[in-house]
Write a protein that holds these residues in place. Structure first.
Motif, PDB file in Angstrom:
ATOM      1  N   LYS A   1      39.612  35.284  24.246  1.00  0.00           N
ATOM      2  CA  LYS A   1      38.952  36.117  25.237  1.00  0.00           C
ATOM      3  C   LYS A   1      38.143  37.209  24.541  1.00  0.00           C
ATOM      4  O   LYS A   1      38.417  37.570  23.396  1.00  0.00           O
ATOM      5  CB  LYS A   1      39.992  36.731  26.160  1.00  0.00           C
ATOM      6  CG  LYS A   1      40.689  35.698  27.034  1.00  0.00           C
ATOM      7  CD  LYS A   1      39.708  34.960  27.916  1.00  0.00           C
ATOM      8  CE  LYS A   1      40.297  33.809  28.688  1.00  0.00           C
ATOM      9  NZ  LYS A   1      41.054  34.169  29.843  1.00  0.00           N
TER      10      LYS A   1
ATOM     11  N   LEU B   1      29.534  34.317  36.089  1.00  0.00           N
ATOM     12  CA  LEU B   1      29.831  33.398  37.202  1.00  0.00           C
ATOM     13  C   LEU B   1      29.092  33.855  38.453  1.00  0.00           C
ATOM     14  O   LEU B   1      28.659  33.057  39.275  1.00  0.00           O
ATOM     15  CB  LEU B   1      31.344  33.344  37.471  1.00  0.00           C
ATOM     16  CG  LEU B   1      32.289  33.096  36.283  1.00  0.00           C
ATOM     17  CD1 LEU B   1      33.716  32.905  36.782  1.00  0.00           C
ATOM     18  CD2 LEU B   1      31.847  31.907  35.461  1.00  0.00           C
TER      19      LEU B   1
ATOM     20  N   VAL C   1      36.084  36.749  40.780  1.00  0.00           N
ATOM     21  CA  VAL C   1      35.990  37.057  39.339  1.00  0.00           C
ATOM     22  C   VAL C   1      34.518  36.886  38.943  1.00  0.00           C
ATOM     23  O   VAL C   1      34.080  35.775  38.660  1.00  0.00           O
ATOM     24  CB  VAL C   1      36.898  36.106  38.516  1.00  0.00           C
ATOM     25  CG1 VAL C   1      36.815  36.423  37.026  1.00  0.00           C
ATOM     26  CG2 VAL C   1      38.346  36.192  39.005  1.00  0.00           C
TER      27      VAL C   1
HETATM   28  C1  HEM Z   1      40.189  33.570  44.781  1.00  0.00           C
HETATM   29  C2  HEM Z   1      41.171  33.714  43.905  1.00  0.00           C
HETATM   30  C3  HEM Z   1      41.059  33.490  42.428  1.00  0.00           C
HETATM   31  C4  HEM Z   1      39.938  33.291  41.661  1.00  0.00           C
HETATM   32  C5  HEM Z   1      38.472  33.226  42.105  1.00  0.00           C
HETATM   33  C6  HEM Z   1      40.384  33.149  40.294  1.00  0.00           C
HETATM   34  C7  HEM Z   1      39.543  32.925  39.219  1.00  0.00           C
HETATM   35  C8  HEM Z   1      39.957  32.817  37.905  1.00  0.00           C
HETATM   36  C9  HEM Z   1      39.080  32.660  36.777  1.00  0.00           C
HETATM   37  C10 HEM Z   1      37.555  32.640  36.854  1.00  0.00           C
HETATM   38  C11 HEM Z   1      39.841  32.563  35.663  1.00  0.00           C
HETATM   39  C12 HEM Z   1      39.362  32.429  34.219  1.00  0.00           C
HETATM   40  C13 HEM Z   1      39.515  33.799  33.570  1.00  0.00           C
HETATM   41  C14 HEM Z   1      39.013  33.867  32.173  1.00  0.00           C
HETATM   42  O1  HEM Z   1      38.598  32.874  31.568  1.00  0.00           O
HETATM   43  O2  HEM Z   1      39.061  34.985  31.640  1.00  0.00           O
HETATM   44  C15 HEM Z   1      41.224  32.652  36.075  1.00  0.00           C
HETATM   45  C16 HEM Z   1      42.300  32.577  35.226  1.00  0.00           C
HETATM   46  C17 HEM Z   1      43.598  32.762  35.611  1.00  0.00           C
HETATM   47  N1  HEM Z   1      44.054  32.888  36.902  1.00  0.00           N
HETATM   48 FE1  HEM Z   1      42.939  32.944  38.592  1.00  0.00          FE
HETATM   49  N2  HEM Z   1      41.748  33.250  40.255  1.00  0.00           N
HETATM   50  C18 HEM Z   1      42.207  33.445  41.527  1.00  0.00           C
HETATM   51  C19 HEM Z   1      43.531  33.571  41.922  1.00  0.00           C
HETATM   52  C20 HEM Z   1      44.618  33.471  41.089  1.00  0.00           C
HETATM   53  C21 HEM Z   1      45.998  33.527  41.522  1.00  0.00           C
HETATM   54  C22 HEM Z   1      46.443  33.666  42.978  1.00  0.00           C
HETATM   55  C23 HEM Z   1      46.769  33.444  40.393  1.00  0.00           C
HETATM   56  C24 HEM Z   1      48.264  33.440  40.262  1.00  0.00           C
HETATM   57  C25 HEM Z   1      49.086  33.080  41.191  1.00  0.00           C
HETATM   58  C26 HEM Z   1      45.870  33.319  39.249  1.00  0.00           C
HETATM   59  C27 HEM Z   1      46.277  33.230  37.932  1.00  0.00           C
HETATM   60  C28 HEM Z   1      45.415  33.081  36.861  1.00  0.00           C
HETATM   61  C29 HEM Z   1      45.857  33.069  35.450  1.00  0.00           C
HETATM   62  C30 HEM Z   1      47.262  33.300  34.933  1.00  0.00           C
HETATM   63  C31 HEM Z   1      44.714  32.850  34.671  1.00  0.00           C
HETATM   64  C32 HEM Z   1      44.638  32.696  33.165  1.00  0.00           C
HETATM   65  C33 HEM Z   1      44.744  31.210  32.826  1.00  0.00           C
HETATM   66  C34 HEM Z   1      44.633  30.908  31.341  1.00  0.00           C
HETATM   67  O3  HEM Z   1      43.913  31.587  30.620  1.00  0.00           O
HETATM   68  O4  HEM Z   1      45.269  29.915  30.929  1.00  0.00           O
HETATM   69  N3  HEM Z   1      44.577  33.328  39.724  1.00  0.00           N
HETATM   70  N4  HEM Z   1      41.267  32.804  37.450  1.00  0.00           N
END
Ligand code: HEM
Length: 475
Positions: free
Chosen positions: A101, A377, A349
């Motif tokens: 990151k 994005l 995001v």
């Molecule tokens: C509309 C709702 C959501 C959107 C648009 C969203 C979007 C994203 C995006 C774009 C990333 C990539 C981040 C990066 O590369 O820095 C991400 C990663 C992640 N999201 Fe979501 N998210 C949402 C909801 C959630 C929810 C509800 C959870 C947990 C219950 C969650 C847990 C995570 C985690 C832990 C990562 C890191 C994954 C990794 O690096 O392996 N997200 N999310």
């Protein structure tokens, strides 16, 4: 005496020369990219603006100026490329090595540590593998009941015109098994702390000196930030400690009335019982993952006749007063399109970042080691080469013109995509469908949608158009 004074005065000069020299190679390579000219020491930080809105406008301004394509900019000595080209997106998001990151995420370390969102390398690989089963289809189905319960509370509050913090309640209630009742307890210091810390982190990213952990200690907001950080750290640690206590005492099934009584706490229980390299997680690792999920799981997830008709079709006209089942939620296709369109214009995001730990050749360009890749994005959704008439709110467009796999990625894509995507979509659909069944949803008059279907916020427009429209709106 004179020697000391001269040395003191020469120090800043020496430091600037030292840093400038160290950057020669990166600067030379990045100058091949289009982007604004920069000043020594500050780069382009002085052009960024002081509020999130000004910063967004600045980015959109450059994006239009540089042909809706990638451009580079500098915050102090941090070099950045704003990535908006689908070819770059594809290369970066599909890469198995470009998974670190960006340095902006370092600002979250005092709060989130190195959890799934921020960690890299083998730690990230092992933890991703360990946590993935906690989001299995069957577990989501169990969570749906909790989402329905919280949505009902949310609707009651909406009827009183006081709705807040639904998503924080849902993530605490499902993944952690803790009911914090944020909706009814709006003055809670924890609830406020979540808001405050995310704001401070966003703003620090654009200040060359506040980005530095040591220099930030002299900033006027530092004492308040420390207090906020401690509130969140104590809160997370308390949740973990209580859950461990309940598991030790074997009372999980007995204490039904207690706030820790839920049986299906897939996420926290997965963490407490899983092993990595043959050992249980350390308390620091537990802290990092729990705080990461509290953050990612709530800050990300927060109309019309067709939507209502779909509710009647799926639920039956007499079923509008009850909860939708898991199965019914999955057949609400128009609601799917509606959410997609909302995420195109207002992605939860808007930017994600990667850091190049070596040189990369992307689409024929050399991107040097040490560059922050800021993946816009948000900009993708406003690209009229992909989305015809991008300022029009048209859910059906996703049925007609399917964007390419890297032209619309609100949940990111590839190995580091959102692990909570299905959880998030289920939660959004549960609450939005309930709102539609309980209220007549009309376009916001001057906020979101104008009568002709165009969004009337001026986000994403070229600067001149934006200026004249802003003047018109504020008349
Ligand atoms: C509309 C709702 C959501 C959107 C648009 C969203 C979007 C994203 C995006 C774009 C990333 C990539 C981040 C990066 O590369 O820095 C991400 C990663 C992640 N999201 Fe979501 N998210 C949402 C909801 C959630 C929810 C509800 C959870 C947990 C219950 C969650 C847990 C995570 C985690 C832990 C990562 C890191 C994954 C990794 O690096 O392996 N997200 N999310």
């Amino acid at each position: 005496m004179w020697t000391v004074l001269c040395a003191f005065l020469a120090l800043p000069l020496f430091l600037v020369t030292y840093f400038e020299f160290g950057l020669l190679r990166r600067k030379r390579m990045l100058n091949k990219f289009q982007g604004p000219s920069m000043l020594p020491l500050v780069g382009n930080a002085h052009q960024m603006g002081k509020t999130p809105t000004e910063i967004l406008n600045r980015f959109f301004g450059w994006w239009h100026e540089y042909g809706k394509d990638n451009f580079r900019y500098w915050i102090g000595y941090h070099s950045n490329i704003m990535v908006t080209s689908p070819k770059y997106m594809e290369f970066i998001l599909s890469s198995q090595t470009l998974i670190s990151k960006s340095d902006v995420y370092d600002l979250t370390h005092p709060w989130l540590g190195l959890g799934l969102l921020t960690s890299t390398g083998s730690k990230w690989h092992k933890h991703r593998k360990m946590i993935t089963p906690a989001f299995h289809f069957n577990i989501l189905r169990d969570f749906h009941e909790v989402m329905n319960e919280n949505s009902t509370k949310f609707i009651d509050q909406l009827k009183k015109e006081e709705a807040h913090y639904l998503t924080l309640d849902v993530i605490c209630d499902t993944a952690m098994g803790v009911s914090i009742n944020a909706m009814e307890n709006r003055s809670s210091s924890v609830v406020q702390a979540f808001k405050d810390i995310t704001y401070t982190i966003k703003m620090r990213a654009f200040s060359p000196w506040k980005r530095n952990e040591y220099l930030f200690r002299f900033a006027p907001e530092y004492p308040e930030y420390s207090k906020t950080l401690k509130t969140l750290q104590d809160f997370t640690n308390q949740i973990i400690a209580k859950r461990i206590e309940v598991r030790k005492s074997g009372l999980e099934d007995d204490i039904k009335a207690d706030e820790f009584s839920r049986k299906k706490m897939a996420f926290l229980d997965t963490l407490l019982s899983s092993t990595v390299d043959g050992r249980l997680l350390t308390s620091q690792e537990l802290y990092e993952e729990v705080s990461t999920f509290m953050f990612e799981g709530h800050d990300t997830t927060t109309s019309g006749e067709k939507l209502f008709k779909e509710q009647c079709d799926v639920m039956g006209a007499s079923g509008l007063g009850r909860d939708a089942t898991f199965q019914e939620i999955s057949t609400m296709k128009h609601l799917d399109l509606f959410i997609k369109e909302a995420q195109r214009l207002y992605p939860s995001v808007p930017f994600i970042g990667r850091f190049t730990e070596k040189d990369y050749v992307i689409d024929g360009d050399i991107v040097p080691k040490g560059t922050t890749l800021n993946l816009g994005l948000l900009m993708l959704g406003y690209n009229d080469r992909v989305f015809k008439d991008p300022h029009k709110f048209q859910p059906e467009r996703f049925d007609r013109e399917k964007p390419g796999p890297f032209e619309y990625v609100p949940f990111s894509a590839g190995p580091r995509n959102c692990i909570g995507q299905k959880f998030a979509l289920l939660e959004i659909k549960t609450v939005v469908s309930k709102i539609i069944r309980n209220f007549e949803v009309l376009p916001a008059l001057d906020e979101l949608v104008s009568k002709d279907g165009y969004i009337s916020t001026t986000l994403g427009l070229p600067p001149e158009e934006k200026k004249s429209l802003d003047a018109h709106i504020h008349k």
